[in-house]
Design a protein around this motif. Structure first.
Motif, short mmCIF file in Angstrom:
data_model
loop_
_atom_site.label_atom_id
_atom_site.label_comp_id
_atom_site.label_asym_id
_atom_site.label_seq_id
_atom_site.Cartn_x
_atom_site.Cartn_y
_atom_site.Cartn_z
N VAL A 1 0.25 3.78 -5.34
CA VAL A 1 0.67 1.83 -6.01
C VAL A 1 2.57 1.69 -5.93
O VAL A 1 3.49 0.93 -5.01
N HIS A 2 3.01 3.40 -5.55
CA HIS A 2 4.40 2.69 -5.90
C HIS A 2 4.76 3.43 -4.32
O HIS A 2 5.72 2.04 -4.31
N HIS A 3 4.32 3.45 -3.06
CA HIS A 3 4.83 3.22 -1.83
C HIS A 3 4.31 1.71 -1.68
O HIS A 3 4.70 1.50 -0.64
N MET A 4 3.30 1.78 -1.89
CA MET A 4 2.60 0.27 -1.47
C MET A 4 2.79 -0.84 -2.06
O MET A 4 3.44 -2.43 -1.19
N PHE A 5 4.15 -0.93 -3.14
CA PHE A 5 5.11 -2.50 -4.03
C PHE A 5 5.03 -2.92 -3.42
O PHE A 5 5.07 -4.16 -2.78
N LEU A 6 6.43 -2.31 -1.94
CA LEU A 6 6.97 -2.92 -1.24
C LEU A 6 6.36 -4.14 -0.46
O LEU A 6 6.75 -5.13 0.74
N PRO A 7 5.71 -3.33 0.41
CA PRO A 7 4.33 -3.64 1.36
C PRO A 7 3.22 -4.47 1.04
O PRO A 7 4.02 -6.01 1.45
N ALA A 8 3.27 -4.41 -0.12
CA ALA A 8 2.18 -5.36 -0.78
C ALA A 8 3.17 -7.03 -0.99
O ALA A 8 2.63 -7.74 -0.61
N THR A 9 4.20 -7.10 -1.63
CA THR A 9 4.85 -8.21 -2.41
C THR A 9 5.47 -8.36 -1.05
O THR A 9 5.58 -9.53 -0.93
N ALA A 10 6.03 -7.88 0.10
CA ALA A 10 6.19 -8.49 1.15
C ALA A 10 5.36 -9.51 1.51
O ALA A 10 5.37 -10.24 1.98
N LEU A 11 3.83 -8.90 1.81
CA LEU A 11 2.68 -9.16 2.56
C LEU A 11 2.29 -10.67 1.47
O LEU A 11 1.63 -11.92 2.33
N ALA A 12 2.66 -10.87 0.44
CA ALA A 12 2.28 -11.83 -0.79
C ALA A 12 2.69 -12.77 -0.66
O ALA A 12 2.13 -13.94 -1.03
N ILE A 13 4.14 -12.43 -0.44
CA ILE A 13 4.89 -14.11 -1.21
C ILE A 13 4.90 -15.37 -0.62
O ILE A 13 4.39 -15.74 -1.19
N ALA A 14 4.51 -15.40 1.08
CA ALA A 14 4.74 -16.66 1.75
C ALA A 14 3.15 -16.94 1.14
O ALA A 14 2.59 -18.24 0.62
N TYR A 15 2.03 -16.51 0.87
CA TYR A 15 0.44 -16.57 0.49
C TYR A 15 0.72 -16.91 -1.11
O TYR A 15 -0.09 -17.31 -2.05
#
Length: 258
Positions: A118-132
């Motif tokens: 969760v800690h490692h994936m927070f930034l990648p998931a946020t970057a992936l989620a912003i537009a959608y």
């Protein structure tokens, strides 16, 4: 030395039985290569989809209410900016700000246990989620705004029923159709676009494996990953059709009438 269709039929027969061949680059079984990287991609897409649903639905409902004109304009500006932000640009900005300058989150790797992931994936998931997230917010806003003007909603409000009850019982209940359709489309797009985020954060997922395999012309791996994406898309579309019929009695009534 065999005809193309014979080779293709043999490949399909083996694929049905779980044999997707061996990598031309490493000679490892393709299923082992994909299986080692699939958990990272699945976690990333699931995390991003969770952010999209929670934030997108909340912003869409707030913007779609009748008495939220100022708030709707603010959310409209945010969703416009969000929808215009590609995931690879969001990745670079998040890495520079929250990873390098502030040091709050790691900028590469996927972690080991659940909390570390969760800690490692927070930034990648946020970057992936912003537009959608912006896409879901806009669709939700439109659906809620349309349903809020229905006569039965106005009658419920005129009878003095609480706004939250009317919103949950009538407005949202009749807005789920287009929202669920768009959520399925967003899920499929997330699966594909995740490759940019995986490359930026070095997550060693299926998307990164696909790019590397294309670069090295490792055709068995490319075929297997494309096949996996096709199956995921087919299942997602099937689930949407089933859920639409389950949640909307009008569809069931229409089929019964025919």
């Amino acid at each position: 030395d065999r005809p193309f269709f014979v080779q293709y039929a043999d490949w399909i027969w083996r694929a049905v039985h779980g044999d997707l061949g061996r990598s031309m680059q490493s000679s490892e079984p393709v299923t082992a290569l994909i299986g080692a990287r699939l958990p990272n991609t699945a976690f990333l897409v699931a995390f991003a989809l969770l952010i999209v649903l929670v934030v997108g639905l909340l912003l869409g409902v707030l913007a779609g209410r009748k008495d939220s004109s100022a708030l709707a304009r603010t959310i409209g500006v945010l969703t416009t900016a969000g929808s215009a932000t590609p995931p690879f640009v969001a990745s670079m900005v998040l890495i520079a700000v929250f990873g390098v300058q502030l040091g709050w989150f790691p900028t590469f790797g996927a972690g080991d246990d659940f909390l570390e992931k969760v800690h490692h994936m927070f930034l990648p998931a946020t970057a992936l989620a912003i537009a959608y997230t912006a896409v879901i917010a806009r669709v939700t806003r439109g659906a809620v705004a349309v349903e809020s003007k229905r006569e039965f909603v106005e009658v419920a409000i005129a009878r003095g029923l609480p706004e939250w009850w009317t919103l949950r019982r009538h407005t949202l209940r009749n807005s789920w159709g287009p929202i669920i359709t768009m959520v399925a489309l967003v899920f499929m797009v997330l699966c594909v676009v995740a490759v940019y985020v995986e490359r930026a954060f070095q997550l060693n997922g299926v998307g990164q494996l696909l790019v590397d395999s294309v670069a090295h012309r490792d055709f068995p791996v490319v075929q297997a990953i494309v096949l996996m994406y096709v199956i995921v898309f087919m299942v997602a579309n099937l689930l949407v059709d089933v859920i639409q019929v389950l949640i909307d009695p009008r569809l069931r009534a229409g089929k019964a009438a025919r």
